[in-house]
Design an enzyme around this catalytic site. Structure first.
Site, mmCIF file in Angstrom:
data_model
loop_
_atom_site.group_PDB
_atom_site.id
_atom_site.type_symbol
_atom_site.label_atom_id
_atom_site.label_comp_id
_atom_site.label_asym_id
_atom_site.label_seq_id
_atom_site.Cartn_x
_atom_site.Cartn_y
_atom_site.Cartn_z
ATOM 1 C CE1 TYR A 1 1.971 41.035 37.406
ATOM 2 C CE2 TYR A 1 0.632 39.732 35.920
ATOM 3 C CZ TYR A 1 1.746 40.516 36.169
ATOM 4 O OH TYR A 1 2.652 40.752 35.148
ATOM 5 C CE LYS B 1 2.999 37.365 34.525
ATOM 6 N NZ LYS B 1 2.890 36.866 33.132
ATOM 7 C CB SER C 1 6.027 40.547 36.435
ATOM 8 O OG SER C 1 5.875 41.792 37.079
HETATM 9 C C1 WQD Z 1 3.713 53.344 38.662
HETATM 10 C C2 WQD Z 1 3.813 54.482 39.672
HETATM 11 C C3 WQD Z 1 2.116 54.441 41.371
HETATM 12 C C4 WQD Z 1 -1.277 55.292 38.791
HETATM 13 C C5 WQD Z 1 2.681 47.545 37.904
HETATM 14 C C6 WQD Z 1 2.648 46.107 38.285
HETATM 15 C C7 WQD Z 1 3.814 45.372 37.690
HETATM 16 C C8 WQD Z 1 3.899 45.630 36.196
HETATM 17 C C9 WQD Z 1 3.895 47.114 35.887
HETATM 18 C C10 WQD Z 1 2.975 43.761 35.034
HETATM 19 C C11 WQD Z 1 3.548 53.999 41.093
HETATM 20 C C12 WQD Z 1 1.994 55.690 40.507
HETATM 21 C C13 WQD Z 1 -0.001 55.028 39.242
HETATM 22 C C14 WQD Z 1 -1.941 56.475 39.182
HETATM 23 C C15 WQD Z 1 -0.011 57.112 40.454
HETATM 24 N N1 WQD Z 1 2.829 45.014 35.522
HETATM 25 N N2 WQD Z 1 0.617 55.931 40.045
HETATM 26 N N3 WQD Z 1 -1.278 57.341 40.006
HETATM 27 O O1 WQD Z 1 2.698 49.581 40.219
HETATM 28 O O2 WQD Z 1 5.027 50.137 39.382
HETATM 29 O O3 WQD Z 1 3.815 48.156 38.451
HETATM 30 O O4 WQD Z 1 2.723 47.679 36.493
HETATM 31 O O5 WQD Z 1 3.933 43.044 35.037
HETATM 32 O O6 WQD Z 1 3.609 44.006 37.910
HETATM 33 O O7 WQD Z 1 2.773 46.028 39.692
HETATM 34 O O8 WQD Z 1 3.064 50.453 37.867
HETATM 35 O O9 WQD Z 1 1.958 52.154 36.502
HETATM 36 O O10 WQD Z 1 0.657 51.072 38.398
HETATM 37 O O11 WQD Z 1 2.476 52.686 38.925
HETATM 38 O O12 WQD Z 1 0.564 57.904 41.181
HETATM 39 O O13 WQD Z 1 -3.127 56.762 38.804
HETATM 40 O O14 WQD Z 1 2.805 55.450 39.380
HETATM 41 O O15 WQD Z 1 1.916 54.760 42.746
HETATM 42 O O16 WQD Z 1 4.402 54.717 41.955
HETATM 43 P P1 WQD Z 1 3.668 49.622 39.102
HETATM 44 P P2 WQD Z 1 1.948 51.586 37.884
#
Ligand code: WQD
Length: 334
Positions: free
Chosen positions: A149, A153, A124
């Site tokens: 998590y 990895k 990841s």
């Molecule tokens: C994306 C953006 C949030 C939800 C995570 C893991 C990473 C990988 C992918 C496994 C961010 C914003 C989110 C919401 C929001 N997973 N958001 N409101 O955090 O970039 O990555 O998922 O490998 O390891 O860390 O993805 O989809 O959670 O967030 O504003 O209800 O959307 O702040 O900027 P992230 P995400």
């Protein structure tokens, strides 16, 4: 070529299974069915027209894993089984260290017993922590992970590095996923997070379906074009095709070689909202909320190494991701 795919009934793994079968690999799937639909193996068979061996096992169960290697002459392993909920890993770190790290070690020990030397690993981009610069190359600093998590990895990547140092014939190919979203065009495979989703796209889908009132956008004061975070969203089918290319690479090479799987194109949260509304015609109510701990302003892959060495690059668009994700979610509403 026979490939053992762990986690092949999960969101990423099921798409990887379809692409590997379509590429002509003999795929054997091991999954404990702890996530997603229990009929995913049947859906994979429906989509590919190919039957394949399926073992409902826990990959921490060494005897069960040995049983698979007793039954099949495995040429390569794609290891996609693992817990992946970032927030849960913060509250239950031991669950993540036991399952993710122990599972990988068990698999690698049985591979060593049987002389199987090619290992593609579902890693990841979270191993990069808060990146110093974007786009992020594979040579960027890793290890300052923000959650258990990500640290599992990172630890497994280090185990693989040490294994390749001890056995020059071993081939380890970690794939650092950026933000996988979307679903299979058929509507039969997709993401099914349990409970209230943490990730953006599953949350958007629940709001669009009227199952949640509105999207909370975590922070609009970041140093980005519109104040919301930018991410490198990659269609899960493109991601899956990257695994097929990685298996081809792993069996032809030895040593440790890590690749980013991303598009190199960034979209903000507000971009995603607007594209989703345009593509699906579904209004998406939202409000700005405080920043989420651990988020960084921008995460963007430099995908050039995978393009050069694997002959792979992502081709599906953010519109495809929204359309396909909604189609899968829509199928659940019926
Ligand atoms: C994306 C953006 C949030 C939800 C995570 C893991 C990473 C990988 C992918 C496994 C961010 C914003 C989110 C919401 C929001 N997973 N958001 N409101 O955090 O970039 O990555 O998922 O490998 O390891 O860390 O993805 O989809 O959670 O967030 O504003 O209800 O959307 O702040 O900027 P992230 P995400």
């Amino acid at each position: 070529m026979t490939v053992l795919l762990t986690g092949g009934a999960g969101y990423i793994g099921s798409h990887v299974a379809v692409e590997m079968i379509n590429a002509g690999f003999n795929v054997v799937i091991a999954d404990n069915l702890s996530a997603g639909h229990k009929d995913v193996p049947e859906r994979i068979k429906t989509l590919t027209g190919v039957s394949f061996p399926f073992f409902e096992i826990d990959i921490c169960d060494k005897e069960a894993v040995r049983g698979i290697f007793d039954s099949f002459s495995v040429d390569a392993v794609v290891h996609a089984a693992g817990y992946k909920a970032v927030a849960e890993s913060v509250s239950l770190p031991l669950k993540y260290y036991r399952n993710n790290t122990d599972g990988a070690l068990t698999l690698l020990e049985v591979m060593a017993e049987r002389g199987v030397k090619a290992f593609v690993f579902s890693s990841s981009a979270t191993v990069y922590g808060i990146p110093d610069t974007v786009p992020i190359k594979e040579t960027a600093h890793t290890g300052d992970c923000l959650n258990a998590y990500g640290r599992t990895k990172y630890i497994i990547e280090k185990i693989l590095e040490d294994l390749c140092r001890s056995d020059p014939l071993f081939s380890a190919v970690p794939l650092r996923y950026f933000n996988p979203v979307g679903a299979h065009r058929s509507g039969l495979l997709g993401d099914d997070p349990i409970g209230v989703p943490n990730n953006l796209m599953p949350y958007i889908l629940r709001v669009a379906a009227g199952r949640l009132p509105e999207l909370n956008i975590f922070g609009n004061d970041y140093p980005t074009k519109d104040g919301t975070c930018i991410r490198d969203y990659i269609h899960v089918v493109d991601l899956a095709k990257g695994h097929t290319a990685a298996v081809d690479y792993a069996v032809k090479h030895s040593g440790y070689e890590v690749f980013n799987l991303g598009t190199g194109i960034g979209y903000s949260v507000l971009d995603m909202v607007r594209v989703f509304e345009k593509v699906t015609g579904r209004p998406l109510p939202y409000k700005f909320a405080p920043r989420r701990e651990g988020d960084s302003a921008e995460y963007l892959a430099d995908p050039s190494k995978a393009e050069k060495n694997l002959g792979w690059r992502a081709v599906l668009t953010i519109e495809d991701m929204c359309f396909d994700a909604q189609r899968y979610e829509g199928g659940k509403e019926q």
